[in-house]
Design an enzyme around this catalytic site. Structure first.
Site, PDB file in Angstrom:
ATOM      1  N   SER A  40       5.841  34.300  37.621  1.00  0.00           N
ATOM      2  CA  SER A  40       5.821  35.638  38.121  1.00  0.00           C
ATOM      3  C   SER A  40       4.401  36.246  37.704  1.00  0.00           C
ATOM      4  CB  SER A  40       6.605  36.361  37.044  1.00  0.00           C
ATOM      5  OG  SER A  40       7.999  36.010  37.576  1.00  0.00           O
ATOM      6  N   HIS A  84       5.879  37.118  43.461  1.00  0.00           N
ATOM      7  CA  HIS A  84       6.231  35.882  43.545  1.00  0.00           C
ATOM      8  C   HIS A  84       5.868  35.829  45.028  1.00  0.00           C
ATOM      9  CE1 HIS A  84       8.206  34.115  40.174  1.00  0.00           C
ATOM     10  NE2 HIS A  84       8.620  35.338  39.989  1.00  0.00           N
ATOM     11  N   HIS A 116      14.955  31.966  42.173  1.00  0.00           N
ATOM     12  CA  HIS A 116      15.499  31.924  40.782  1.00  0.00           C
ATOM     13  C   HIS A 116      17.052  31.849  41.039  1.00  0.00           C
ATOM     14  CE1 HIS A 116      11.460  33.783  40.264  1.00  0.00           C
ATOM     15  NE2 HIS A 116      11.855  33.266  38.887  1.00  0.00           N
ATOM     16  N   TYR A 137      19.289  33.883  39.757  1.00  0.00           N
ATOM     17  CA  TYR A 137      19.545  35.324  39.991  1.00  0.00           C
ATOM     18  C   TYR A 137      19.298  35.820  41.359  1.00  0.00           C
ATOM     19  CZ  TYR A 137      14.683  36.425  39.227  1.00  0.00           C
ATOM     20  OH  TYR A 137      13.436  36.617  39.389  1.00  0.00           O
ATOM     21  N   GLU A 138      18.670  35.164  42.263  1.00  0.00           N
ATOM     22  CA  GLU A 138      18.463  35.816  43.640  1.00  0.00           C
ATOM     23  C   GLU A 138      19.652  35.455  44.353  1.00  0.00           C
ATOM     24  OE1 GLU A 138      14.237  35.278  45.129  1.00  0.00           O
ATOM     25  OE2 GLU A 138      14.131  34.395  43.369  1.00  0.00           O
ATOM     26  N   ALA A 197       6.678  33.048  33.354  1.00  0.00           N
ATOM     27  CA  ALA A 197       6.812  34.528  32.273  1.00  0.00           C
ATOM     28  C   ALA A 197       7.860  34.201  31.433  1.00  0.00           C
ATOM     29  CB  ALA A 197       6.623  35.643  33.188  1.00  0.00           C
ATOM     30  N   MET A 200      14.038  32.914  32.722  1.00  0.00           N
ATOM     31  CA  MET A 200      15.033  32.757  34.104  1.00  0.00           C
ATOM     32  C   MET A 200      14.328  31.591  35.111  1.00  0.00           C
ATOM     33  SD  MET A 200      15.302  36.884  34.883  1.00  0.00           S
ATOM     34  CE  MET A 200      15.526  37.926  33.322  1.00  0.00           C
ATOM     35  N   SER A 201      13.670  30.606  34.722  1.00  0.00           N
ATOM     36  CA  SER A 201      13.194  29.545  35.437  1.00  0.00           C
ATOM     37  C   SER A 201      13.072  28.253  34.718  1.00  0.00           C
ATOM     38  CB  SER A 201      11.917  29.917  36.066  1.00  0.00           C
ATOM     39  OG  SER A 201      10.836  30.125  35.332  1.00  0.00           O
ATOM     40  N   ASN A 223       6.260  39.641  27.308  1.00  0.00           N
ATOM     41  CA  ASN A 223       6.529  40.731  26.514  1.00  0.00           C
ATOM     42  C   ASN A 223       7.673  40.171  25.268  1.00  0.00           C
ATOM     43  OD1 ASN A 223       8.614  39.789  28.722  1.00  0.00           O
ATOM     44  ND2 ASN A 223      10.082  40.711  27.292  1.00  0.00           N
ATOM     45  N   HIS A 268      10.178  44.674  34.616  1.00  0.00           N
ATOM     46  CA  HIS A 268       9.458  43.562  35.381  1.00  0.00           C
ATOM     47  C   HIS A 268       8.093  43.875  35.483  1.00  0.00           C
ATOM     48  CE1 HIS A 268       9.081  40.600  38.308  1.00  0.00           C
ATOM     49  NE2 HIS A 268       9.001  41.263  39.159  1.00  0.00           N
TER      50      HIS A 268
END
Ligand code: HPA
Length: 284
Positions: free
Chosen positions: A37, A68, A90, A92-93, A120, A221-222, A245, A259
């Protein structure tokens, strides 16, 4: 998309993608680089690359998330032929763990021996600051442990064994090289354990405290499913997180993780990441 884990990709599905890519470039890279990301601009510095849209590659999953892009950039960087994934998908998609790791097996068929993964991540370790780089020394495959492992289902012995070892998931020599380059280039490089969660929501403070107590320094998340599939196939892995973050251990009314923050910090940290990655490729 098929959510049934029994329906997996066949060797011919990976081969079709690999053949298409081979037909579109004369480069024969041994190094694959996945840019996460907000981090994709490194690929834009490659002179005269071959560019292949994900949409043109058979069976290749396409990202739906802002920040992305979706293309392969193949070319030379610091004297090395590299295949760069500008953007990834990902779970989550809605993609399965098998979908998100499809490109890694294609890389294997293309002759790639080393995969460098960037992402990230939210910093859990209180010593970490926004904009830090973290060398991934180990991971916690939280999603995999919950049953969504990318190796779930019948083992494909074309790639590796049923029960692959994960003791040194992150190659020790590549970690040494990353530390050396960071020292030489004056890049401050943190180290730690990365935990994979499915997202898409960011974590609650209770989840953050739990993950930190369980030994995790960063969360994202990856990356982890790709590492598992790469190691299964005997590829060497280097992982670098950008701390975009700081995950709050306690709720604060004036703090919100967004995001946009992740993407904006990603942009700020890119020059440091580029310095580190270029140095690593130069000394490869
Ligand atoms: N949590 C999960 N994934 C992330 C984060 C986070 O705080 N930041 C970037 N990716």
């Amino acid at each position: 998309m098929d959510y049934n884990w029994k329906v997996m990709y066949k060797l011919s599905d990976f081969q079709a993608a690999a053949e298409m890519i081979r037909g579109r470039t004369n480069f024969r890279p041994k190094i694959g680089l996945v840019l996460g990301s907000g981090l994709s601009s490194l690929a834009d510095t490659i002179p005269n690359p071959d560019i292949i849209d994900y949409a043109d590659i058979p069976n290749w999953p396409r990202s739906t998330v802002e920040g992305h892009s979706g293309r392969l950039v193949v070319g030379e960087l610091e004297g090395q032929s590299v295949l760069i994934m500008q953007g990834r998908v990902h779970t989550y998609e809605g993609y399965s763990a098998h979908d998100v790791t499809f490109p890694i097996r294609v890389m294997k068929l293309l002759g790639i021996e080393t995969v460098i993964l960037t992402n990230a991540a939210g910093g859990l370790n209180p010593a970490f600051h926004v904009g830090d780089l973290m060398l991934i020394t180990d991971h916690i495959n939280w999603v995999g442990m919950a049953g969504l492992n990318p190796l779930k289902g019948e083992n494909d012995a074309n790639f590796g064994v049923r029960f692959p070892d994960m003791t040194f998931a992150y190659d020790r020599d590549l970690q040494k090289l990353a530390r050396k380059v960071a020292r030489e280039e004056g890049v401050d490089l943190r180290e730690g354990v990365y935990t994979w969660l499915s997202g898409p929501n960011f974590e609650t403070p209770a989840e953050i405290r739990m993950l930190y107590r369980l030994g995790s320094d960063a969360v994202g998340m990856s990356t982890v499913p790709s590492v598992v599939v790469a190691r299964h196939a005997g590829m060497r892995v280097l992982g670098i997180s950008t701390i975009t973050n700081v995950a709050p251990h306690h709720p604060s009314p004036d703090h919100e993780t967004t995001h946009d923050e992740v993407i904006e910090t990603g942009k700020i940290v890119v020059p440091k990441l580029i310095t580190l990655l270029r140095g690593i490729l130069r000394q490869f």
